[in-house]
Structures are given as C-alpha cells and as structure tokens.
Design an enzyme around this catalytic site. Structure first.
Site, PDB file in Angstrom:
ATOM      1  N   LEU A   9       0.869  -1.177   0.000  1.00  0.00           N
ATOM      2  CA  LEU A   9       0.000   0.000   0.000  1.00  0.00           C
ATOM      3  C   LEU A   9       0.912   1.235   0.000  1.00  0.00           C
ATOM      4  CD1 LEU A   9      -2.439   1.872   0.640  1.00  0.00           C
ATOM      5  CD2 LEU A   9      -2.387   1.002   2.977  1.00  0.00           C
ATOM      6  N   ASN A  90       3.893   7.596   2.665  1.00  0.00           N
ATOM      7  CA  ASN A  90       4.706   8.594   1.965  1.00  0.00           C
ATOM      8  C   ASN A  90       4.018   9.945   1.769  1.00  0.00           C
ATOM      9  OD1 ASN A  90       6.704   9.493  -0.322  1.00  0.00           O
ATOM     10  ND2 ASN A  90       4.689   9.403  -1.308  1.00  0.00           N
ATOM     11  N   TYR A 155       6.826  21.440   9.826  1.00  0.00           N
ATOM     12  CA  TYR A 155       7.399  20.324   9.074  1.00  0.00           C
ATOM     13  C   TYR A 155       8.543  19.618   9.811  1.00  0.00           C
ATOM     14  CZ  TYR A 155       8.987  17.808   4.893  1.00  0.00           C
ATOM     15  OH  TYR A 155       9.336  16.827   3.991  1.00  0.00           O
ATOM     16  N   LYS A 159       8.384  15.744  10.994  1.00  0.00           N
ATOM     17  CA  LYS A 159       9.314  14.733  10.480  1.00  0.00           C
ATOM     18  C   LYS A 159      10.179  14.157  11.619  1.00  0.00           C
ATOM     19  CE  LYS A 159       7.894  14.735   6.224  1.00  0.00           C
ATOM     20  NZ  LYS A 159       7.126  13.605   5.711  1.00  0.00           N
TER      21      LYS A 159
HETATM   22  N1  NAP Z   1      10.930  16.299  -2.190  1.00  0.00           N
HETATM   23  C1  NAP Z   1      11.707  16.524  -1.147  1.00  0.00           C
HETATM   24  O1  NAP Z   1      12.655  17.339  -1.227  1.00  0.00           O
HETATM   25  C2  NAP Z   1      11.469  15.745   0.126  1.00  0.00           C
HETATM   26  C3  NAP Z   1      12.528  15.730   1.087  1.00  0.00           C
HETATM   27  C4  NAP Z   1      12.325  15.019   2.255  1.00  0.00           C
HETATM   28  C5  NAP Z   1      11.156  14.358   2.500  1.00  0.00           C
HETATM   29  N2  NAP Z   1      10.155  14.393   1.566  1.00  0.00           N
HETATM   30  C6  NAP Z   1       8.908  13.684   1.892  1.00  0.00           C
HETATM   31  O2  NAP Z   1       8.652  12.729   0.892  1.00  0.00           O
HETATM   32  C7  NAP Z   1       7.235  12.490   0.817  1.00  0.00           C
HETATM   33  C8  NAP Z   1       6.802  12.536  -0.638  1.00  0.00           C
HETATM   34  O3  NAP Z   1       6.997  13.853  -1.126  1.00  0.00           O
HETATM   35  P1  NAP Z   1       7.419  14.169  -2.626  1.00  0.00           P
HETATM   36  O4  NAP Z   1       8.699  14.895  -2.564  1.00  0.00           O
HETATM   37  O5  NAP Z   1       7.302  12.973  -3.457  1.00  0.00           O
HETATM   38  O6  NAP Z   1       6.300  15.270  -2.983  1.00  0.00           O
HETATM   39  P2  NAP Z   1       5.219  15.349  -4.175  1.00  0.00           P
HETATM   40  O7  NAP Z   1       5.856  15.063  -5.488  1.00  0.00           O
HETATM   41  O8  NAP Z   1       4.538  16.659  -3.988  1.00  0.00           O
HETATM   42  O9  NAP Z   1       4.196  14.150  -3.830  1.00  0.00           O
HETATM   43  C9  NAP Z   1       3.398  14.206  -2.670  1.00  0.00           C
HETATM   44  C10 NAP Z   1       2.379  13.101  -2.729  1.00  0.00           C
HETATM   45  O10 NAP Z   1       1.552  13.182  -1.551  1.00  0.00           O
HETATM   46  C11 NAP Z   1       0.191  13.172  -1.950  1.00  0.00           C
HETATM   47  N3  NAP Z   1      -0.650  13.928  -1.018  1.00  0.00           N
HETATM   48  C12 NAP Z   1      -0.495  15.217  -0.616  1.00  0.00           C
HETATM   49  N4  NAP Z   1      -1.527  15.588   0.162  1.00  0.00           N
HETATM   50  C13 NAP Z   1      -2.353  14.509   0.246  1.00  0.00           C
HETATM   51  C14 NAP Z   1      -3.595  14.272   0.884  1.00  0.00           C
HETATM   52  N5  NAP Z   1      -4.213  15.244   1.601  1.00  0.00           N
HETATM   53  N6  NAP Z   1      -4.168  13.054   0.780  1.00  0.00           N
HETATM   54  C15 NAP Z   1      -3.581  12.081   0.048  1.00  0.00           C
HETATM   55  N7  NAP Z   1      -2.401  12.236  -0.585  1.00  0.00           N
HETATM   56  C16 NAP Z   1      -1.790  13.444  -0.491  1.00  0.00           C
HETATM   57  C17 NAP Z   1       0.178  13.806  -3.350  1.00  0.00           C
HETATM   58  O11 NAP Z   1      -0.930  13.323  -4.109  1.00  0.00           O
HETATM   59  P3  NAP Z   1      -2.274  14.153  -4.463  1.00  0.00           P
HETATM   60  O12 NAP Z   1      -1.892  15.591  -4.620  1.00  0.00           O
HETATM   61  O13 NAP Z   1      -2.740  13.492  -5.729  1.00  0.00           O
HETATM   62  O14 NAP Z   1      -3.181  13.890  -3.305  1.00  0.00           O
HETATM   63  C18 NAP Z   1       1.469  13.227  -3.936  1.00  0.00           C
HETATM   64  O15 NAP Z   1       1.222  11.954  -4.471  1.00  0.00           O
HETATM   65  C19 NAP Z   1       6.582  13.534   1.713  1.00  0.00           C
HETATM   66  O16 NAP Z   1       6.217  12.949   2.945  1.00  0.00           O
HETATM   67  C20 NAP Z   1       7.670  14.573   1.907  1.00  0.00           C
HETATM   68  O17 NAP Z   1       7.532  15.252   3.122  1.00  0.00           O
HETATM   69  C21 NAP Z   1      10.289  15.071   0.384  1.00  0.00           C
END
Ligand code: NAP
Length: 265
Positions: A9, A90, A155, A159
């Site tokens: 999942l 995630n 944030y 985290k």
């Molecule tokens: N990118 C970075 O630099 C980075 C660094 C460290 C950690 N992270 C962590 O990695 C994880 C993934 O982030 P990402 O970088 O892949 O960002 P992303 O490309 O913006 O993807 C975020 C995902 O979360 C989903 N999401 C957001 N709000 C939601 C909601 N209310 N209900 C259900 N799904 C939701 C979005 O889908 P929908 O909009 O379709 O709902 C999307 O699939 C996050 O937890 C983030 O904090 C990211």
C-alpha cells in the site's frame, strides 16, 4: 502450491517519491494499492505498471486529511481481498505560510496527513502483518528531522516525530517479523516545492544537494530489505545529518533561524 505475491500500500503514489516506489516495487513483482487524491494520475500509473510488469495494481482516491480516510483505505483493501504486507507511508507536503497567518484547518490537515493518518495506517495494518509474521513499513521522514527547527514550519517537528516513532515501532515489532524504516531524504526532484510554492528558491540551490526520486527509493528499499530502522539516502544528506545532529541546542536554534532557505520574510 503457488503463493500470491505480497501487496504494498503506497500513499502519495500520484507523484514524486511515492510514484517512484510504485515503479520500484511493481518491477519486483509486488501487487500494489495506490492512494492519493488525484484519481486520474493513479489510474494512469496503475495502467502503465500493469502493462509493463504484469502485476495487479489497484487504486483508491482518498484525501488523507480526512480522519475517516485511513479506515476507508483498509476497508477497500479488504473488499479487494488484499492483505497489506508492505506499507509505504509517503503522502506529505510542507506548509507555506507563517504559523500565525495560517488557518487552523490547514495546520490541522498537515498534522492529520503526516502524523495521525500515517500512524493510524500503521496501526491498522500491523495486526495482519503480525498474524502472517511478515511486514515492512516505510515512513517518509526527512533529513529535516536531524536539522534545527525552521521558523514557522511544523514540518521539522512532524518529520522528527516520524523519525522517532518509526524507531520505537521497529523495536516493538522486529520480534514479530515486521521491520519499520524511517526514510529521510534531503532535497529530491519532485513536485514538493511546486506545492509548497518555493520552486524559485529551490532551483537556486546547488545541484549537488539534489537527488532524483528513484535514487532515494533504490537506496531506501535496499535499507528496508536489510532491516535498517533509519535510512538517510545520498552521501551529501548523510554528511549533513551527521553534522547537524550534535549541534548544541542554542547553536541549533541560531542555525535554524539563519540558514533556512525557505523562511517567510
Ligand atoms: N521532495 C523533497 O525534497 C522531500 C525531502 C524530504 C522528505 N520528503 C517527503 O517525501 C514524501 C513525498 O513527497 P514528494 O517529494 O514525493 O512530494 P510530491 O511530489 O509533492 O508528492 C506528494 C504526494 O503526496 C500526496 N498527497 C499530498 N496531500 C495529500 C492528501 N491530503 N491526501 C492524500 N495524498 C496526499 C500527493 O498526491 P495528491 O496531490 O494526488 O493527493 C502526492 O502523491 C513527503 O512525505 C515529503 O515530506 C520530500
């Protein structure tokens, strides 16, 4: 006797790191249940993965800021006859406005999405994993969990909670065959900064700080398979996490105040 493939999942599978996890796991023969709000994106990805890897791939559109969503996701899995063996917690985002200027509903949504829903999903899948004596849970934390607090943002606190509780759960669940890993990426090229509204500032950061989502997932999944409770992917992120951790509290506070490239003016 043939055994059915294990099911993962993945929340937040419509973009970025979640979508990269979907590709990585489908290529290894796992069945998938993909969750996010954007149904069209999920369906497109599921069709692509089924064609490419011949795996079963279900989708469930849900807004995980809705307190009823985690139970609805697991009800859907039950109705589809899917046992969840792997949970990739995630879905996430970062707030973009100052705490005091942000409506409570928005802040409550961040907490619900990245703390409560994430924790509840784990709580819902653990009994089945315990029964089958096998499970893997990946919780997306961040290198920000090792960093000093950043002005206005929930944030880093959120985290840090994820990093801490993942390790606590791993200690409790390892004897039952369940491993929990906190995956702590640094800057990753996804839609994260578009959603946060910090794309311009992010694009000015040196390229050496950035990773592609598939690199994060490859290193993260290797850590999961080795049963590591914490994975900081990438050499630069490992060095920053190690360097930030021992900062004295006062110095950490000052560093957090001065060095945050995304602070609100
Ligand atoms: N990118 C970075 O630099 C980075 C660094 C460290 C950690 N992270 C962590 O990695 C994880 C993934 O982030 P990402 O970088 O892949 O960002 P992303 O490309 O913006 O993807 C975020 C995902 O979360 C989903 N999401 C957001 N709000 C939601 C909601 N209310 N209900 C259900 N799904 C939701 C979005 O889908 P929908 O909009 O379709 O709902 C999307 O699939 C996050 O937890 C983030 O904090 C990211």
């Amino acid at each position: 006797m043939t055994t059915s493939p294990r099911t993962a999942l993945i929340t937040g599978a419509s973009a970025g790191i979640g979508a990269a996890f979907a590709h990585h796991l489908a290529a290894r023969g796992y069945q998938l249940l993909l969750v996010a709000r954007r149904d069209d994106r999920l369906r497109e990805l599921a069709a692509q993965l089924t064609t490419r890897h011949d795996v079963r791939c279900e989708v469930f559109a849900a807004d995980l800021t809705d307190p009823a969503a985690p139970a609805a996701v697991l009800d859907h899995a039950d109705r589809q006859g899917l046992n969840i063996d792997i949970l990739i917690n995630n879905a996430g985002l970062s707030g973009k406005t100052a705490f005091a200027d942000t409506p409570w509903e928005v802040l409550a949504g961040e907490i619900q999405l990245m703390m409560t829903a994430q924790t509840q999903l784990a709580h819902l899948v653990i009994p089945g994993m315990k029964e089958r004596r096998w499970g893997r849970i990946v919780n997306l934390s961040s290198v920000a969990a090792f960093a000093p607090p950043a002005a206005s943002l929930l944030y880093t606190g959120i985290k840090s909670y994820v990093l801490n509780t993942s390790q606590a759960l791993d200690m409790e669940l390892k004897p039952h065959g369940i491993h929990v890993t906190a995956l702590c990426p640094g800057f990753t090229r996804t839609e994260f900064h578009d959603v946060m509204g910090t794309r311009d500032r992010a694009d000015h950061l040196p390229g050496i700080l950035w990773q592609q989502p598939d690199a994060v997932v490859t290193e993260g999944w290797a850590a999961v398979m080795k049963g590591k409770p914490v994975c900081v992917p990438g050499t630069v992120n490992k060095i920053s996490a190690a360097a930030m951790k021992p900062l004295p509290i006062r110095l950490g506070y000052l560093a957090g105040k001065i060095l945050n490239p995304f602070k609100n003016s």
